[in-house]
Design an enzyme around this catalytic site. Structure first.
Site, PDB file in Angstrom:
ATOM      1  N   ASP A  51      38.867   1.413  11.157  1.00 48.76           N
ATOM      2  CA  ASP A  51      38.038   0.827  10.832  1.00 48.76           C
ATOM      3  C   ASP A  51      36.853   0.264  11.654  1.00 48.76           C
ATOM      4  OD1 ASP A  51      37.004  -0.562   7.951  1.00 48.76           O
ATOM      5  OD2 ASP A  51      37.539  -1.682   8.823  1.00 48.76           O
ATOM      6  N   GLU A 118      40.694   6.142   8.349  1.00 46.38           N
ATOM      7  CA  GLU A 118      40.339   5.453   9.284  1.00 46.38           C
ATOM      8  C   GLU A 118      41.124   4.968  10.475  1.00 46.38           C
ATOM      9  OE1 GLU A 118      38.705   1.923   6.442  1.00 46.38           O
ATOM     10  OE2 GLU A 118      40.753   1.827   6.778  1.00 46.38           O
TER      11      GLU A 118
END
Length: 149
Positions: A51, A118
């Site tokens: 992320d 992610e």
């Protein structure tokens, strides 16, 4: 999960994402849902790294394009969302390669798919010795940012 061998899962996902791992165990960890194995946090730690790497790359692209702060923030709010990342993962067919928690009964929720995308980004980042320049083409390949191709 369909009966893929570990090697088949690795090859398939590497082909989908356009990156070949040096440390295959990173990819396997990225594909592991929380609770898939005993007392496992699954891919959540990798997802945190992914992320952050994704957001950094999106900001870099905005900076290079001389986007306004507002536009850069909007790109984050659209491109780095769970909804967008989940849609990308399902479109790429990654759901069949995720090692699920047995309680999921074979269903990959959107949130898990977003976390997996992610985590894959995080795994690539760690695998390439934390070279953010390797993440940039991955982000484009995954079409997190639409391209003209």
């Amino acid at each position: 999960m369909p009966p893929f061998t570990t090697a088949e899962r690795i090859r398939a996902v590497e082909g989908i994402i356009g990156y070949e791992f040096q440390e295959k165990s990173l990819l396997l960890k990225a594909l592991e849902a929380a609770g898939a194995t005993a007392a496992s946090q699954g891919n959540k730690r990798l997802a945190l790294i992914g992320d952050a790497a994704l957001r950094l790359v999106l900001y870099e692209f905005g900076y290079e394009d001389q986007a306004t702060i507002y536009d850069m923030t909007q790109a984050q709010n659209i491109r780095a969302t769970n909804q967008n990342l989940a849609q990308i993962g399902f479109t790429l067919g990654l759901d069949v390669y995720i090692q699920l928690n047995p309680s999921a009964q074979g269903v990959v929720p959107g949130r898990l798919m977003a976390t997996t995308i992610e985590a894959i980004i995080g795994a690539v980042y760690l695998d390439c010795n934390k070279n953010i320049m390797v993440i940039r083409p991955l982000i484009l390949h995954l079409r997190v940012i639409p391209t003209l191709e």
